[in-house]
Design an enzyme around this catalytic site. Structure first.
Site, PDB file in Angstrom:
ATOM      1  N   HIS A  42       0.911  -1.149   0.000  1.00 49.70           N
ATOM      2  CA  HIS A  42       0.000   0.000   0.000  1.00 49.70           C
ATOM      3  C   HIS A  42       0.952   1.199   0.000  1.00 49.70           C
ATOM      4  CE1 HIS A  42      -3.060  -2.852   1.377  1.00 49.70           C
ATOM      5  NE2 HIS A  42      -2.201  -3.232   2.303  1.00 49.70           N
ATOM      6  N   TYR A  74      -6.815   0.544  -2.679  1.00 46.63           N
ATOM      7  CA  TYR A  74      -8.222   0.669  -2.269  1.00 46.63           C
ATOM      8  C   TYR A  74      -8.683   2.097  -2.016  1.00 46.63           C
ATOM      9  CZ  TYR A  74      -6.019   0.218   2.385  1.00 46.63           C
ATOM     10  OH  TYR A  74      -5.206   0.350   3.486  1.00 46.63           O
ATOM     11  N   ARG A 101     -13.958  -8.988   6.073  1.00 42.01           N
ATOM     12  CA  ARG A 101     -14.570  -7.927   6.888  1.00 42.01           C
ATOM     13  C   ARG A 101     -15.267  -6.917   5.983  1.00 42.01           C
ATOM     14  NH1 ARG A 101     -10.435  -4.657   8.410  1.00 42.01           N
ATOM     15  NH2 ARG A 101      -8.686  -6.062   8.149  1.00 42.01           N
ATOM     16  N   HIS A 135      -6.724  -9.942   1.691  1.00 38.44           N
ATOM     17  CA  HIS A 135      -6.192 -10.106   3.054  1.00 38.44           C
ATOM     18  C   HIS A 135      -7.034 -11.154   3.772  1.00 38.44           C
ATOM     19  CE1 HIS A 135      -5.363  -5.494   2.889  1.00 38.44           C
ATOM     20  NE2 HIS A 135      -4.171  -6.038   2.939  1.00 38.44           N
ATOM     21  N   HIS A 155      -1.176 -12.483   4.243  1.00 31.10           N
ATOM     22  CA  HIS A 155      -0.982 -12.720   5.686  1.00 31.10           C
ATOM     23  C   HIS A 155      -1.184 -14.192   6.099  1.00 31.10           C
ATOM     24  CE1 HIS A 155      -0.533  -8.468   6.159  1.00 31.10           C
ATOM     25  NE2 HIS A 155      -1.795  -8.200   5.871  1.00 31.10           N
ATOM     26  N   ASP A 171       4.176  -4.376   2.352  1.00 34.32           N
ATOM     27  CA  ASP A 171       2.882  -3.988   2.919  1.00 34.32           C
ATOM     28  C   ASP A 171       2.806  -2.526   3.365  1.00 34.32           C
ATOM     29  OD1 ASP A 171       0.354  -4.109   3.950  1.00 34.32           O
ATOM     30  OD2 ASP A 171       0.719  -5.686   5.412  1.00 34.32           O
TER      31      ASP A 171
HETATM   32 ZN   LIG Z   1      -2.212  -5.087   3.212  1.00 33.28          ZN
END
Ligand SMILES: [Zn+2]
Length: 421
Positions: free
Chosen positions: A56, A121, A202, A226, A263, A314
């Site tokens: 990111h 995102y 989520r 993720h 992850h 990350d």
């Molecule tokens: Zn990430």
């Protein structure tokens, strides 16, 4: 026009060899073999560039700013860090995201990464309304990579709920239309490719996961998500769906050989079996996972199941592929109380498995993009190291400071010597 580079050594996951030239034509490797002729790279070893499989870029803006407790959150953890990250994300503009991404990619190149998978995102204006060009922020990130010479796999990320308004789309159709646009836009751009992602179980409901999985399959696109980063996410998934995140992904048709789970820190045996059955990969981000207090993924179990592993920087708390790889083995040693833990099959050292996680393959090979790193053999960290021990010295005893030059598509895009004087 072909061009041959002749370093002192060519290094792969198992060792290093002298008298080998690497011939490049139209940005690809067309020959690796013994020769005495070519452009000499004295004092250097040539090796594949590292692949940074999860980024990111804008989070580079948090560097150094989140290493203290906020009085309003005396118990600091992933979830309080996330509030700080949202505040930074909320301020981004098309100009500032390009600037911070460029800085991030420049640092990655200097650290030996030659390609990056950007998990993107931040899509809309901060109030959630689309830009006139709804893909403006994604294109700004891709242009930042092109500015620096970094190879980029752009993953527009679906976000349905939670987060902040600029992450979210009103429907999965609206999201996939934007992915269509970006896939088409990236075709014909030599450094930029596109795939697709969903943020997490989520942030994305089951119906969206099914449609995105189907879309990725239909278009043969890389697909990332993720999963299992935090115990709370697993509890919430069990409460909503009656199963764990990777089980939900399997039921939703999200897993497959083009899928990568980011992850998998808290994945259990059943979930790992599902990844193995579907040929799905895992991307570990050890420096970030350590920094956020996430935990450490079941690396030994991943290796035993022959699940393909990659690494990513990350949140960019650190950008150094040697450190990501070293953390994998060092954490596995801390947890097991043993040495040389992540050793595949009949091998005797973890180094080949670790370097393959960083490179995606064993060494330089014909047909691959001409993306490589020059290792400075005179660097103090590598002095007096036997040739056969160079790969292990790189992983266990060195850092990205030993990389003197970086090439992408046969073009030198970063050189330490160039910056001196
Ligand atoms: Zn990430």
């Amino acid at each position: 026009m072909s061009h041959t580079l002749l370093p002192d050594l060519v290094l792969d996951a198992y060792g290093a060899q002298g008298g080998v030239g690497v011939t490049v034509e139209n940005g690809r490797i067309v020959g690796v073999g013994s020769t005495k002729r070519g452009e000499r790279l004295p004092g250097k070893a040539l090796a594949p560039g590292f692949v940074n499989d999860h980024s990111h870029a804008f989070q580079r803006g948090l560097r150094g700013a989140v290493e203290k407790i906020e009085p309003s959150h005396p118990l600091d953890d992933f979830w309080t860090w996330r509030e700080r990250m949202y505040a930074v994300a909320n301020e981004l503009t098309t100009d500032s995201i390009r600037k911070v991404s460029r800085r991030c990619y420049e640092e990655m190149l200097s650290a030996g990464y030659t390609s990056v998978t950007e998990f993107h995102y931040v899509h809309h204006r901060s109030d959630g309304t689309p830009y006139r060009d709804p893909t403006a922020l994604a294109k700004a990130v891709a242009r930042a990579a092109e500015d620096t010479g970094m190879r980029l796999l752009l993953l527009p990320v679906a976000y349905a709920r939670g987060g902040i308004p600029r992450f979210r789309d009103p429907s999965v159709q609206a999201f996939l239309e934007r992915v269509d646009t970006l896939v088409e836009w990236s075709e014909g751009r030599s450094l930029v490719g596109a795939g697709v992602a969903a943020h997490s179980v989520r942030a994305v409901p089951r119906g969206w996961l099914e449609e995105i999985g189907e879309y990725a399959r239909r278009n043969s696109l890389p697909l990332h998500i993720h999963a299992d980063e935090q115990p709370r996410e697993i509890k919430e998934c069990q409460a909503e769906h009656g199963m764990r995140p990777i089980e939900l992904l399997a039921r939703a048709g999200f897993l497959g050989p083009r899928t990568t789970i980011i992850h998998a820190t808290h994945a259990n045996e059943k979930e790992l079996d599902l990844l193995s059955e579907h040929g799905t990969s895992v991307c570990a981000c050890p420096t970030t996972e350590g920094n956020l207090g996430d935990g450490f993924l079941p690396a030994e179990e991943i290796l035993q199941r022959n699940i393909r592993l990659s690494v990513g920087s990350d949140s960019h708390v650190r950008i150094d592929p040697c450190e990501e790889l070293r953390e994998l083995e060092t954490n596995a040693r801390r947890l097991s109380g043993r040495r040389n833990v992540l050793v595949a099959g009949r091998e005797t050292s973890p180094t080949p498995w670790l370097l393959k996680a960083g490179w995606d393959h064993v060494g330089l090979k014909v047909g691959d993009p001409a993306d490589f790193i020059e290792i400075d053999l005179s660097h103090p960290a590598l002095a007096d190291v036997e040739i056969e021990n160079l790969p292990s010295a790189l992983v266990f005893g060195a850092g990205s400071g030993v990389f003197a030059g970086v090439w992408v598509e046969g073009r030198k895009v970063h050189g330490r010597d160039d910056q001196v004087g």
